[in-house]
Scaffold this motif. Sequence first.
Motif: not given
Length: 300
Positions: A243-264
């Motif tokens: 029943g637990k939840t977590r917050l995520v954004g509209d991006i898949h953070y781990e895969s995006v952060a491996a490519v992007a120069g900067a990310v929120t």
Amino acid sequence: MSAKKIDGKAFAATVRKKVAAHVVRIVEEHDITPGLAVVLVGEDPASQVYVRSKGKQTTEVGMKSFEHKLAADTAEADLLALIDRLNNDAQVHGILVQLPLPSHLNENLVINSISPAKDVDGFHISNVGLLGTGQKSMVPCTPLGCLMMLRDHHESISGMNAVIVGRSNIVGKPMAQLLLGDSCTVTIAHSRTKNLPEVVRRADIVVAAVGRPEMILGDWIKEGATVIDVGINRIAAPEKGEGKTRLVGDIHYESVAAVAGAVTPVPGGVGPMTIACLLANTLTACCRIHGLAEPKGLTA
């Protein structure tokens, strides 16, 4: 590459300090204290928490905070009468009606009953039109926060190719106007855009505001791009327990952060900037109403 994390929480604290310093100055020099009125209709728990946070942060920067909590079955005429009183209250420089409203209330009618000069959400049709034609306006808080972070991270965003994924009146459309104002080349994409990953992959700046959890993947992102994630989505987190939840954004953070120069990140990225920009907008509205010099670095 590993992307730089753009710390929205720390940046928001800096914005609040700038607001507080300017508030002290106008109180001392002009005996004027900016005031923010927040109207909450109904008992939505998330809205209640958000309104409490707004009130706390408003007083912390030296402003006056006025909270009006109305029953969920409040008649539309009574809500409009309250807004009219706030429009004419000299102590109130900013008015925010917490959304969403109960279904029996006409949201557009309510928003457009707020004085455009006190519309610190930037949703009034007059402010939308002013922003769209490049004139001085009140700017929606979330896009303003995104713009501030982009300006802080880059020396200049002029000429950059920006793709906004999402076409809402609250984020996508005003974000496009702000980026055009800073001379970006802007594309508004959305969930029905053909070849969406290819469109996003061309962008130097990606603003994800589509409202779908972890929709945008790392292989959609151009190497070194700056990615601003506006999404706030709650998903199941079985690893935390049943029943637990977590917050995520509209991006898949781990895969995006491996490519992007900067990310929120989410949380801790755009979210804290929204309330900070609400305070900045209230200060700006106060200065404009009284013909005072506007705070530098806190407007579009």
